[in-house]
Write a protein that holds these residues in place. Structure first.
Motif, PDB file in Angstrom:
ATOM      1  N   ASP A  80       0.840  -1.204   0.000  1.00  0.00           N
ATOM      2  CA  ASP A  80       0.000   0.000   0.000  1.00  0.00           C
ATOM      3  C   ASP A  80       0.866   1.241   0.000  1.00  0.00           C
ATOM      4  O   ASP A  80       0.908   1.974  -0.952  1.00  0.00           O
ATOM      5  N   CYS A  81       1.602   1.458   1.118  1.00  0.00           N
ATOM      6  CA  CYS A  81       2.262   2.757   1.285  1.00  0.00           C
ATOM      7  C   CYS A  81       3.575   2.891   0.513  1.00  0.00           C
ATOM      8  O   CYS A  81       3.954   3.959   0.103  1.00  0.00           O
ATOM      9  N   LYS A  82       4.302   1.811   0.350  1.00  0.00           N
ATOM     10  CA  LYS A  82       5.621   1.794  -0.292  1.00  0.00           C
ATOM     11  C   LYS A  82       6.694   2.568   0.483  1.00  0.00           C
ATOM     12  O   LYS A  82       7.755   2.860  -0.048  1.00  0.00           O
TER      13      LYS A  82
ATOM     14  N   THR B 194       5.578   1.787   6.234  1.00  0.00           N
ATOM     15  CA  THR B 194       4.754   2.038   7.422  1.00  0.00           C
ATOM     16  C   THR B 194       3.526   1.138   7.536  1.00  0.00           C
ATOM     17  O   THR B 194       3.047   0.898   8.635  1.00  0.00           O
ATOM     18  N   CYS B 195       2.993   0.649   6.415  1.00  0.00           N
ATOM     19  CA  CYS B 195       1.711  -0.062   6.509  1.00  0.00           C
ATOM     20  C   CYS B 195       1.881  -1.549   6.823  1.00  0.00           C
ATOM     21  O   CYS B 195       0.973  -2.181   7.357  1.00  0.00           O
ATOM     22  N   GLY B 196       3.003  -2.127   6.484  1.00  0.00           N
ATOM     23  CA  GLY B 196       3.244  -3.546   6.756  1.00  0.00           C
ATOM     24  C   GLY B 196       2.637  -4.482   5.723  1.00  0.00           C
ATOM     25  O   GLY B 196       2.801  -5.695   5.806  1.00  0.00           O
ATOM     26  N   SER B 197       1.932  -3.938   4.708  1.00  0.00           N
ATOM     27  CA  SER B 197       1.251  -4.801   3.724  1.00  0.00           C
ATOM     28  C   SER B 197       2.223  -5.650   2.914  1.00  0.00           C
ATOM     29  O   SER B 197       1.861  -6.707   2.428  1.00  0.00           O
ATOM     30  N   CYS B 198       3.435  -5.178   2.719  1.00  0.00           N
ATOM     31  CA  CYS B 198       4.363  -5.854   1.809  1.00  0.00           C
ATOM     32  C   CYS B 198       5.250  -6.864   2.542  1.00  0.00           C
ATOM     33  O   CYS B 198       6.289  -7.240   2.035  1.00  0.00           O
ATOM     34  N   ARG B 199       4.825  -7.307   3.717  1.00  0.00           N
ATOM     35  CA  ARG B 199       5.697  -8.206   4.486  1.00  0.00           C
ATOM     36  C   ARG B 199       5.820  -9.565   3.794  1.00  0.00           C
ATOM     37  O   ARG B 199       4.863 -10.065   3.175  1.00  0.00           O
TER      38      ARG B 199
ATOM     39  N   GLY C  68       8.933  -5.810   1.865  1.00  0.00           N
ATOM     40  CA  GLY C  68       9.419  -5.805   0.489  1.00  0.00           C
ATOM     41  C   GLY C  68       9.843  -4.428   0.016  1.00  0.00           C
ATOM     42  O   GLY C  68      10.795  -4.277  -0.748  1.00  0.00           O
ATOM     43  N   CYS C  69       9.141  -3.382   0.494  1.00  0.00           N
ATOM     44  CA  CYS C  69       9.452  -2.028   0.007  1.00  0.00           C
ATOM     45  C   CYS C  69      10.739  -1.484   0.612  1.00  0.00           C
ATOM     46  O   CYS C  69      11.236  -0.457   0.161  1.00  0.00           O
ATOM     47  N   GLN C  70      11.246  -2.149   1.649  1.00  0.00           N
ATOM     48  CA  GLN C  70      12.468  -1.670   2.291  1.00  0.00           C
ATOM     49  C   GLN C  70      13.657  -2.607   2.026  1.00  0.00           C
ATOM     50  O   GLN C  70      14.741  -2.400   2.550  1.00  0.00           O
TER      51      GLN C  70
HETATM   52  S1  FES Z   1       4.144  -1.151   1.162  1.00  0.00           S
HETATM   53 FE1  FES Z   1       3.684  -0.377   3.154  1.00  0.00          FE
HETATM   54  S2  FES Z   1       5.311  -1.137   4.369  1.00  0.00           S
HETATM   55 FE2  FES Z   1       5.831  -1.713   2.379  1.00  0.00          FE
END
Ligand code: FES
Length: 357
Positions: free
Chosen positions: A56-58, A61-66, A96-98
Protein backbone atom coordinates in the motif's frame (compact mmCIF):
# COMPACT_ATOMS: atom_id res chain seq x y z
CA UNK A 1 30.24 -17.31 -20.01
CA UNK A 2 27.22 -19.06 -18.51
CA UNK A 3 29.29 -20.11 -15.49
CA UNK A 4 30.58 -16.56 -14.97
CA UNK A 5 27.06 -15.23 -15.25
CA UNK A 6 25.78 -17.79 -12.78
CA UNK A 7 28.54 -16.91 -10.32
CA UNK A 8 27.83 -13.21 -10.73
CA UNK A 9 24.14 -13.85 -10.08
CA UNK A 10 24.89 -15.89 -7.00
CA UNK A 11 27.06 -13.19 -5.59
CA UNK A 12 25.25 -10.19 -7.03
CA UNK A 13 28.61 -8.83 -8.17
CA UNK A 14 29.52 -7.07 -11.41
CA UNK A 15 30.18 -9.33 -14.40
CA UNK A 16 33.29 -8.97 -16.55
CA UNK A 17 31.77 -5.94 -18.28
CA UNK A 18 31.33 -4.20 -14.94
CA UNK A 19 27.54 -4.53 -15.04
CA UNK A 20 25.72 -6.03 -12.08
CA UNK A 21 23.55 -8.97 -13.00
CA UNK A 22 19.96 -9.03 -11.70
CA UNK A 23 19.39 -11.27 -8.71
CA UNK A 24 16.78 -14.03 -8.80
CA UNK A 25 13.93 -14.19 -6.34
CA UNK A 26 11.96 -17.38 -5.81
CA UNK A 27 8.52 -16.97 -4.25
CA UNK A 28 8.26 -20.49 -2.86
CA UNK A 29 4.71 -20.03 -1.58
CA UNK A 30 3.43 -19.42 -5.11
CA UNK A 31 5.97 -21.13 -7.37
CA UNK A 32 7.05 -17.85 -8.99
CA UNK A 33 10.37 -16.31 -9.90
CA UNK A 34 11.38 -12.79 -10.83
CA UNK A 35 14.58 -10.81 -11.22
CA UNK A 36 15.69 -7.77 -9.22
CA UNK A 37 17.96 -5.37 -11.10
CA UNK A 38 20.68 -3.68 -9.09
CA UNK A 39 19.43 -0.83 -6.92
CA UNK A 40 15.75 -1.83 -7.00
CA UNK A 41 13.81 -2.88 -3.95
CA UNK A 42 12.17 -6.28 -3.84
CA UNK A 43 8.74 -4.66 -4.14
CA UNK A 44 9.70 -2.40 -7.04
CA UNK A 45 11.10 -5.31 -9.02
CA UNK A 46 8.09 -7.54 -8.28
CA UNK A 47 5.66 -4.86 -9.43
CA UNK A 48 7.70 -4.15 -12.55
CA UNK A 49 7.44 -7.86 -13.32
CA UNK A 50 3.64 -7.67 -13.02
CA UNK A 51 3.58 -9.73 -9.81
CA UNK A 52 0.83 -8.84 -7.36
CA UNK A 53 3.15 -8.36 -4.40
CA UNK A 54 0.85 -6.94 -1.69
CA UNK A 55 1.59 -3.32 -0.84
CA UNK A 56 0.00 0.00 0.00
CA UNK A 57 2.26 2.76 1.28
CA UNK A 58 5.62 1.79 -0.29
CA UNK A 59 7.40 3.74 2.45
CA UNK A 60 7.70 1.16 5.22
CA UNK A 61 4.75 2.04 7.42
CA UNK A 62 1.71 -0.06 6.51
CA UNK A 63 3.24 -3.55 6.76
CA UNK A 64 1.25 -4.80 3.72
CA UNK A 65 4.36 -5.85 1.81
CA UNK A 66 5.70 -8.21 4.49
CA UNK A 67 7.27 -11.45 3.33
CA UNK A 68 9.24 -14.15 5.09
CA UNK A 69 12.88 -14.39 4.13
CA UNK A 70 13.76 -18.08 3.94
CA UNK A 71 17.12 -17.90 2.16
CA UNK A 72 19.56 -15.26 1.06
CA UNK A 73 21.01 -11.95 2.16
CA UNK A 74 19.39 -8.52 2.13
CA UNK A 75 20.00 -5.01 3.35
CA UNK A 76 17.22 -2.64 4.33
CA UNK A 77 16.54 0.99 3.49
CA UNK A 78 14.86 1.32 6.86
CA UNK A 79 14.42 -1.40 9.46
CA UNK A 80 11.37 -3.61 8.90
CA UNK A 81 11.01 -3.73 12.67
CA UNK A 82 9.38 -0.28 12.44
CA UNK A 83 6.16 -1.64 10.91
CA UNK A 84 6.15 -5.31 11.96
CA UNK A 85 5.19 -6.95 15.23
CA UNK A 86 8.07 -8.33 17.29
CA UNK A 87 6.78 -11.87 16.65
CA UNK A 88 6.73 -11.39 12.87
CA UNK A 89 10.17 -9.83 12.88
CA UNK A 90 11.58 -12.70 14.95
CA UNK A 91 9.93 -15.19 12.57
CA UNK A 92 11.94 -13.69 9.70
CA UNK A 93 9.33 -11.39 8.15
CA UNK A 94 10.64 -8.29 6.43
CA UNK A 95 9.16 -5.50 4.28
CA UNK A 96 9.42 -5.81 0.49
CA UNK A 97 9.45 -2.03 0.01
CA UNK A 98 12.47 -1.67 2.29
CA UNK A 99 14.44 -4.68 1.03
CA UNK A 100 17.46 -4.49 -1.23
CA UNK A 101 18.44 -8.05 -2.12
CA UNK A 102 22.17 -8.78 -1.79
CA UNK A 103 22.01 -12.34 -3.14
CA UNK A 104 19.44 -14.60 -4.77
CA UNK A 105 16.53 -15.02 -2.35
CA UNK A 106 13.88 -17.54 -1.50
CA UNK A 107 10.86 -15.85 0.06
CA UNK A 108 7.40 -16.80 1.26
CA UNK A 109 4.28 -14.62 0.91
CA UNK A 110 1.00 -14.96 2.79
CA UNK A 111 -0.94 -14.10 -0.36
CA UNK A 112 -0.64 -12.39 -3.70
CA UNK A 113 -2.84 -9.52 -4.77
CA UNK A 114 -4.43 -9.58 -8.18
CA UNK A 115 -1.78 -9.28 -10.89
CA UNK A 116 -0.91 -5.65 -11.27
CA UNK A 117 -0.59 -3.62 -14.40
CA UNK A 118 3.05 -2.77 -14.84
CA UNK A 119 3.53 0.94 -14.28
CA UNK A 120 4.45 2.76 -17.47
CA UNK A 121 5.86 6.18 -18.22
CA UNK A 122 3.57 8.70 -19.93
CA UNK A 123 4.24 12.20 -21.21
CA UNK A 124 1.59 14.54 -19.92
CA UNK A 125 0.76 18.22 -20.18
CA UNK A 126 -1.18 20.32 -17.72
CA UNK A 127 -4.67 20.84 -19.11
CA UNK A 128 -6.22 22.50 -16.06
CA UNK A 129 -5.43 23.71 -12.57
CA UNK A 130 -8.64 24.53 -10.73
CA UNK A 131 -8.92 25.54 -7.08
CA UNK A 132 -10.98 23.21 -4.89
CA UNK A 133 -10.22 24.93 -1.56
CA UNK A 134 -7.79 27.61 -0.42
CA UNK A 135 -4.88 25.17 -0.62
CA UNK A 136 -6.05 22.22 -2.73
CA UNK A 137 -6.28 22.28 -6.53
CA UNK A 138 -7.50 19.82 -9.10
CA UNK A 139 -4.65 19.14 -11.51
CA UNK A 140 -5.82 17.74 -14.83
CA UNK A 141 -3.25 16.24 -17.19
CA UNK A 142 -3.60 15.26 -20.84
CA UNK A 143 -1.45 12.20 -21.58
CA UNK A 144 0.28 11.18 -24.79
CA UNK A 145 -1.74 7.94 -24.82
CA UNK A 146 -4.45 6.28 -22.73
CA UNK A 147 -3.73 4.85 -19.29
CA UNK A 148 -5.79 2.27 -17.36
CA UNK A 149 -6.00 2.25 -13.60
CA UNK A 150 -8.05 0.84 -10.76
CA UNK A 151 -9.74 3.53 -8.63
CA UNK A 152 -7.69 3.91 -5.44
CA UNK A 153 -4.36 3.61 -7.26
CA UNK A 154 -1.91 6.45 -7.70
CA UNK A 155 0.72 7.75 -10.12
CA UNK A 156 4.09 9.39 -9.67
CA UNK A 157 4.33 12.87 -11.18
CA UNK A 158 7.57 14.62 -11.99
CA UNK A 159 8.64 17.78 -13.80
CA UNK A 160 12.02 18.36 -15.36
CA UNK A 161 12.96 21.36 -13.25
CA UNK A 162 12.48 19.52 -9.94
CA UNK A 163 14.32 16.48 -8.70
CA UNK A 164 12.32 13.38 -7.78
CA UNK A 165 8.75 12.25 -8.26
CA UNK A 166 5.66 12.92 -6.13
CA UNK A 167 2.84 10.41 -5.71
CA UNK A 168 -0.81 11.38 -6.02
CA UNK A 169 -3.95 9.26 -6.17
CA UNK A 170 -6.15 9.33 -9.25
CA UNK A 171 -9.13 11.47 -8.32
CA UNK A 172 -11.51 10.91 -11.20
CA UNK A 173 -12.83 7.45 -12.05
CA UNK A 174 -14.32 8.45 -15.39
CA UNK A 175 -13.09 6.13 -18.17
CA UNK A 176 -10.47 4.66 -15.82
CA UNK A 177 -10.35 1.57 -18.04
CA UNK A 178 -8.73 3.74 -20.72
CA UNK A 179 -8.34 7.49 -20.58
CA UNK A 180 -5.86 10.07 -21.77
CA UNK A 181 -7.09 12.63 -19.23
CA UNK A 182 -6.32 12.12 -15.53
CA UNK A 183 -6.97 14.25 -12.44
CA UNK A 184 -5.31 14.59 -9.06
CA UNK A 185 -6.06 16.66 -5.94
CA UNK A 186 -2.93 18.44 -4.84
CA UNK A 187 -2.55 20.31 -1.59
CA UNK A 188 0.01 23.07 -1.36
CA UNK A 189 2.65 22.09 1.18
CA UNK A 190 4.51 25.12 2.53
CA UNK A 191 8.19 24.95 1.60
CA UNK A 192 7.80 21.95 -0.71
CA UNK A 193 9.21 22.53 -4.18
CA UNK A 194 6.77 20.64 -6.41
CA UNK A 195 3.62 22.17 -4.96
CA UNK A 196 5.45 25.48 -4.71
CA UNK A 197 6.13 25.29 -8.47
CA UNK A 198 2.56 24.28 -9.28
CA UNK A 199 0.96 27.05 -7.25
CA UNK A 200 3.45 29.75 -8.26
CA UNK A 201 2.05 30.75 -11.64
CA UNK A 202 0.21 29.77 -14.80
CA UNK A 203 1.34 26.21 -15.54
CA UNK A 204 -1.11 25.47 -18.35
CA UNK A 205 0.60 23.33 -21.02
CA UNK A 206 3.64 22.56 -18.87
CA UNK A 207 5.03 19.04 -19.37
CA UNK A 208 4.62 16.55 -16.52
CA UNK A 209 5.95 12.99 -16.58
CA UNK A 210 3.50 10.43 -15.23
CA UNK A 211 4.45 6.95 -14.05
CA UNK A 212 1.57 4.67 -13.18
CA UNK A 213 -0.66 3.09 -12.27
CA UNK A 214 0.73 2.08 -8.89
CA UNK A 215 -0.48 0.87 -5.50
CA UNK A 216 -2.87 -1.73 -4.19
CA UNK A 217 -5.46 0.51 -2.54
CA UNK A 218 -8.83 -0.38 -4.14
CA UNK A 219 -12.31 -1.59 -3.28
CA UNK A 220 -12.32 -5.26 -2.32
CA UNK A 221 -15.01 -7.66 -3.52
CA UNK A 222 -17.83 -8.82 -1.27
CA UNK A 223 -21.09 -7.51 0.07
CA UNK A 224 -19.78 -6.12 3.36
CA UNK A 225 -20.80 -2.59 4.33
CA UNK A 226 -18.17 -0.02 3.35
CA UNK A 227 -16.72 2.50 5.79
CA UNK A 228 -14.54 5.21 4.24
CA UNK A 229 -12.61 7.62 6.43
CA UNK A 230 -10.65 10.38 4.73
CA UNK A 231 -8.84 13.54 5.69
CA UNK A 232 -7.74 16.53 3.59
CA UNK A 233 -6.83 15.64 -0.01
CA UNK A 234 -7.07 11.99 1.09
CA UNK A 235 -10.65 12.33 -0.12
CA UNK A 236 -9.44 11.90 -3.71
CA UNK A 237 -9.01 8.09 -3.87
CA UNK A 238 -12.12 7.49 -1.74
CA UNK A 239 -14.25 9.63 -4.04
CA UNK A 240 -12.71 7.88 -7.04
CA UNK A 241 -13.47 4.43 -5.58
CA UNK A 242 -17.06 5.36 -4.69
CA UNK A 243 -17.70 7.04 -8.07
CA UNK A 244 -16.59 3.91 -9.87
CA UNK A 245 -18.54 1.59 -7.56
CA UNK A 246 -21.67 3.70 -8.05
CA UNK A 247 -21.34 3.36 -11.81
CA UNK A 248 -20.89 -0.38 -11.41
CA UNK A 249 -24.20 -0.52 -9.49
CA UNK A 250 -22.73 -1.23 -6.06
CA UNK A 251 -25.50 -1.85 -3.52
CA UNK A 252 -23.47 -2.09 -0.30
CA UNK A 253 -24.23 0.31 2.54
CA UNK A 254 -21.66 3.11 2.78
CA UNK A 255 -20.55 5.41 5.56
CA UNK A 256 -18.20 8.17 4.41
CA UNK A 257 -16.53 10.19 7.16
CA UNK A 258 -14.54 13.16 5.95
CA UNK A 259 -12.28 15.29 8.10
CA UNK A 260 -11.30 18.86 7.25
CA UNK A 261 -10.18 21.84 9.27
CA UNK A 262 -12.97 24.32 8.56
CA UNK A 263 -16.04 24.69 6.36
CA UNK A 264 -13.83 26.42 3.77
CA UNK A 265 -11.73 23.24 3.53
CA UNK A 266 -14.65 20.99 2.59
CA UNK A 267 -14.69 20.21 -1.11
CA UNK A 268 -16.28 17.91 -3.71
CA UNK A 269 -19.54 18.17 -1.78
CA UNK A 270 -21.66 18.24 -4.94
CA UNK A 271 -19.86 15.17 -6.32
CA UNK A 272 -20.43 13.30 -3.06
CA UNK A 273 -24.05 14.39 -3.13
CA UNK A 274 -24.40 13.02 -6.65
CA UNK A 275 -22.79 9.68 -5.73
CA UNK A 276 -24.96 9.45 -2.62
CA UNK A 277 -28.15 10.28 -4.56
CA UNK A 278 -27.55 7.49 -7.06
CA UNK A 279 -26.13 4.90 -4.65
CA UNK A 280 -27.97 1.57 -4.60
CA UNK A 281 -28.19 1.31 -0.78
CA UNK A 282 -27.91 3.45 2.34
CA UNK A 283 -25.23 6.14 1.99
CA UNK A 284 -24.25 8.23 5.01
CA UNK A 285 -21.91 11.18 4.66
CA UNK A 286 -20.55 12.87 7.75
CA UNK A 287 -18.13 15.79 7.43
CA UNK A 288 -16.17 16.49 10.62
CA UNK A 289 -14.38 19.79 11.23
CA UNK A 290 -11.38 20.01 13.52
CA UNK A 291 -10.71 23.78 13.60
CA UNK A 292 -14.00 25.47 12.78
CA UNK A 293 -14.44 28.61 14.93
CA UNK A 294 -16.81 27.97 17.82
CA UNK A 295 -18.98 30.94 16.94
CA UNK A 296 -19.54 29.96 13.29
CA UNK A 297 -22.86 28.73 11.86
CA UNK A 298 -21.56 25.14 11.58
CA UNK A 299 -24.01 22.76 13.26
CA UNK A 300 -22.30 19.57 12.11
CA UNK A 301 -19.72 17.30 13.74
CA UNK A 302 -16.57 18.75 15.29
CA UNK A 303 -13.33 17.16 16.39
CA UNK A 304 -11.16 14.48 14.87
CA UNK A 305 -12.73 12.46 12.10
CA UNK A 306 -11.23 9.17 13.34
CA UNK A 307 -13.19 9.54 16.58
CA UNK A 308 -16.43 9.26 14.62
CA UNK A 309 -15.69 5.78 13.27
CA UNK A 310 -18.10 4.27 15.77
CA UNK A 311 -20.97 6.07 14.02
CA UNK A 312 -20.92 3.54 11.18
CA UNK A 313 -23.51 0.80 11.62
CA UNK A 314 -22.60 -2.91 11.36
CA UNK A 315 -18.98 -2.03 11.91
CA UNK A 316 -17.77 -5.49 12.86
CA UNK A 317 -18.91 -6.85 9.49
CA UNK A 318 -17.59 -3.92 7.47
CA UNK A 319 -14.64 -3.30 5.22
CA UNK A 320 -12.87 -0.06 6.10
CA UNK A 321 -10.94 2.16 3.68
CA UNK A 322 -8.79 4.84 5.23
CA UNK A 323 -6.91 7.59 3.47
CA UNK A 324 -5.29 10.67 4.91
CA UNK A 325 -2.35 11.82 7.00
CA UNK A 326 -0.69 8.99 8.98
CA UNK A 327 -1.86 10.17 12.45
CA UNK A 328 -5.47 10.18 11.25
CA UNK A 329 -5.15 6.77 9.62
CA UNK A 330 -3.36 5.29 12.66
CA UNK A 331 -6.03 6.60 15.02
CA UNK A 332 -8.86 5.30 12.82
CA UNK A 333 -7.19 1.92 12.42
CA UNK A 334 -6.75 1.54 16.19
CA UNK A 335 -10.33 2.53 16.94
CA UNK A 336 -11.77 0.27 14.22
CA UNK A 337 -9.78 -2.67 15.59
CA UNK A 338 -11.10 -1.95 19.08
CA UNK A 339 -14.62 -1.82 17.66
CA UNK A 340 -14.24 -5.28 16.16
CA UNK A 341 -13.26 -4.70 12.53
CA UNK A 342 -10.94 -7.52 11.47
CA UNK A 343 -7.42 -6.40 10.59
CA UNK A 344 -7.72 -8.03 7.17
CA UNK A 345 -10.76 -5.85 6.46
CA UNK A 346 -8.98 -2.56 7.11
CA UNK A 347 -7.26 -1.06 4.08
CA UNK A 348 -5.17 2.03 4.51
CA UNK A 349 -3.46 4.51 2.23
CA UNK A 350 -1.36 6.77 4.42
CA UNK A 351 -1.30 10.03 2.58
CA UNK A 352 2.13 11.36 3.37
CA UNK A 353 2.81 14.75 2.00
CA UNK A 354 4.37 12.33 -0.44
CA UNK A 355 7.11 14.65 -1.45
CA UNK A 356 8.61 14.19 1.96
CA UNK A 357 9.06 10.43 1.65
S1 FES B 1 4.14 -1.15 1.16
FE1 FES B 1 3.68 -0.38 3.15
S2 FES B 1 5.31 -1.14 4.37
FE2 FES B 1 5.83 -1.71 2.38
Amino acid sequence: MKVIRALCMLAGIPNMFGKKEPLEITVSSHGLQFAVPSGKTLLEAALESGIGFPHDCKVGTCGSCRYRLDEGRISELDSSARALSGADYQAGFRLGCQTLPRSNLSIWLLSLSEPVAVAQAFDGRIARVAPLTGDIVELKLRLDRPISFVPGQYAELSVEAIQGARSYSFADAKNCESTDEVSFHIRRVPGEVFTGWLFAGDRLGAPVQVRGPQGGFRLRDGDAPIVCIGGGSGLAPLKCILEHARRAGCARPVTLLYGARTQADLYCLSEIDEISGQWGAAFRFLPVLSSEPNDSDWRGARGLVADYASQAPDLADSQAYLCGPPPMVDAAEALLSRLGVATENIFADRFFERSQV
